[in-house]
Enzyme design. Structure first.
Site, short mmCIF file in Angstrom:
data_model
loop_
_atom_site.label_atom_id
_atom_site.label_comp_id
_atom_site.label_asym_id
_atom_site.label_seq_id
_atom_site.Cartn_x
_atom_site.Cartn_y
_atom_site.Cartn_z
N LYS A 164 0.85 -1.20 0.00
CA LYS A 164 0.00 0.00 0.00
C LYS A 164 0.88 1.25 0.00
O LYS A 164 0.61 2.22 -0.71
CB LYS A 164 -0.92 0.00 1.23
CG LYS A 164 -2.02 -1.04 1.16
CD LYS A 164 -2.74 -1.18 2.50
CE LYS A 164 -3.74 -2.33 2.46
NZ LYS A 164 -4.35 -2.58 3.79
N ASP A 184 -10.73 3.28 4.64
CA ASP A 184 -11.16 1.88 4.60
C ASP A 184 -12.69 1.76 4.72
O ASP A 184 -13.23 0.66 4.60
CB ASP A 184 -10.52 1.09 5.75
CG ASP A 184 -9.28 0.33 5.28
OD1 ASP A 184 -9.14 0.12 4.06
OD2 ASP A 184 -8.47 -0.06 6.14
N GLN A 204 -4.20 -1.00 9.86
CA GLN A 204 -4.08 -2.33 9.28
C GLN A 204 -4.67 -3.37 10.23
O GLN A 204 -4.29 -3.45 11.40
CB GLN A 204 -2.60 -2.64 8.98
CG GLN A 204 -2.37 -3.99 8.31
CD GLN A 204 -3.01 -4.09 6.94
OE1 GLN A 204 -3.00 -3.15 6.15
NE2 GLN A 204 -3.61 -5.24 6.64
#
Ligand code: NAP
Length: 287
Positions: free
Chosen positions: A54, A121, A98
């Protein structure tokens, strides 16, 4: 029967990323350096790989990236403080925590501290609610990636019978909501569903997000259906495979996404697009 067309996630993702890069460079030119903060707690090797990918993709797309690492034994309060600080920081436009967090940490409480406007997200309760209510907001990247892959490959969604296998918060549920938003006729199946073979056979669009190698048999697939395989499973020999028996399904499907090289690259591309969306909106608010 001719074999299925390949839904090439790498190619489509490259096109999305090129567009995002143009947007990111335009933002820079107007004085905002779009910045993504990535929070990595602990040393799970898979998470480390995801974070590295990422980070690299975001830099290539013209973003600044700040990767913030905490040890696996970091107390809840320390993780919360870090995320709360990033939420306050005007130099940060996107925040990604994460997952999974190491055992013992409460991920829900951490995610709630992300500013919903920076929630790239799409997992903050405000954004989850916005999706459920069909209001604008940031949407989860993997479901967005599945839809974008079909859109860019010219596969229609409206009015079609779509099946989502799996009902996780990360993939299945938001994907079903997005498909509904796009006017598909949506079925959601899960571990308690009976007669999956029949349910799959009805679907014109099949999305598999289960996490079980090749659980979906090729013979179940309706002739000509489009199959999007979200699953990432590691086989005993170390290779990756999806939730769908790719070889057998290819003989019946009209189109199918491979693993690897399907939804995985799309997820990263849509993370970047979400980051651009967040940075543009925040820059607009401050202008
Ligand atoms: P998850 O949280 O474990 O959810 C799995 C879902 O599958 C659950 O809803 C479960 O049903 C259902 N399920 C399990 N066994 C089943 C069975 N035998 N028949 C029907 N449904 C069954 O997983 P996830 O986070 O959604 O991820 C799913 C897969 O996608 C994993 O392989 C993951 O690695 C992969 N993934 C890929 C990406 C990407 O970028 N490509 C991103 C995220 C995830 P219940 O709800 O009844 O338990």
């Amino acid at each position: 029967v001719s074999p299925a067309r390949l839904l090439d996630g790498r190619k489509v993702a490259a096109a999305v990323r090129a567009e995002v890069r143009e947007g990111a460079l335009a933002l820079r030119a107007s004085g905002t350096v779009p910045t993504l903060a990535v929070v990595l707690v602990g040393d799970d090797p898979a998470s480390a790989v995801y974070v590295r990918n990422k980070d690299k993709a975001a830099r290539e797309a013209g973003f600044e990236v700040r990767t913030l690492r905490l040890p696996a034994d970091a107390p809840q309060a320390e993780v919360e403080d870090l995320v709360a600080r990033l939420a306050q920081d005007d130099g940060v436009h996107g925040i990604l925590v994460q997952l999974p967090l190491p055992g013992g940490l409460d991920a829900d409480r951490v995610l709630e501290l992300v500013d919903p406007r920076k929630d790239v997200d799409g997992l903050h309760p405000s954004n989850v609610a916005a999706l459920a209510l069909a209001r604008p907001g940031l949407r989860p990247c993997t479901p967005l990636g599945c839809i974008e892959l079909l859109d860019r490959e010219g596969i229609g969604i409206e009015g079609r019978r779509a099946l989502v296998l799996g009902r996780s918060r990360l993939v299945g549920r938001p994907l079903a909501a997005l498909l509904l938003e796009r006017d598909a006729t949506v079925t959601v199946a899960h571990s308690k569903s009976r007669d999956l073979a029949h349910v799959v056979g009805e679907a014109e669009l099949v999305f598999a997000a289960i996490g079980k190698p090749r659980l979906v048999r090729g013979a179940w697939i309706r002739e000509g259906a489009a199959v999007v395989d979200v699953g990432i499973n590691r086989l005993p020999d170390g290779r990756l495979c999806g939730d769908v028996d790719f070889e057998a399904a290819s003989a019946r499907a009209g189109a199918i996404s491979p693993v690897p090289g399907g939804v995985g690259p799309m997820t990263i591309a849509l993370l970047l697009r979400n980051t651009l969306q967040a940075a543009s909106a925040l820059a607009g608010e401050r202008a």
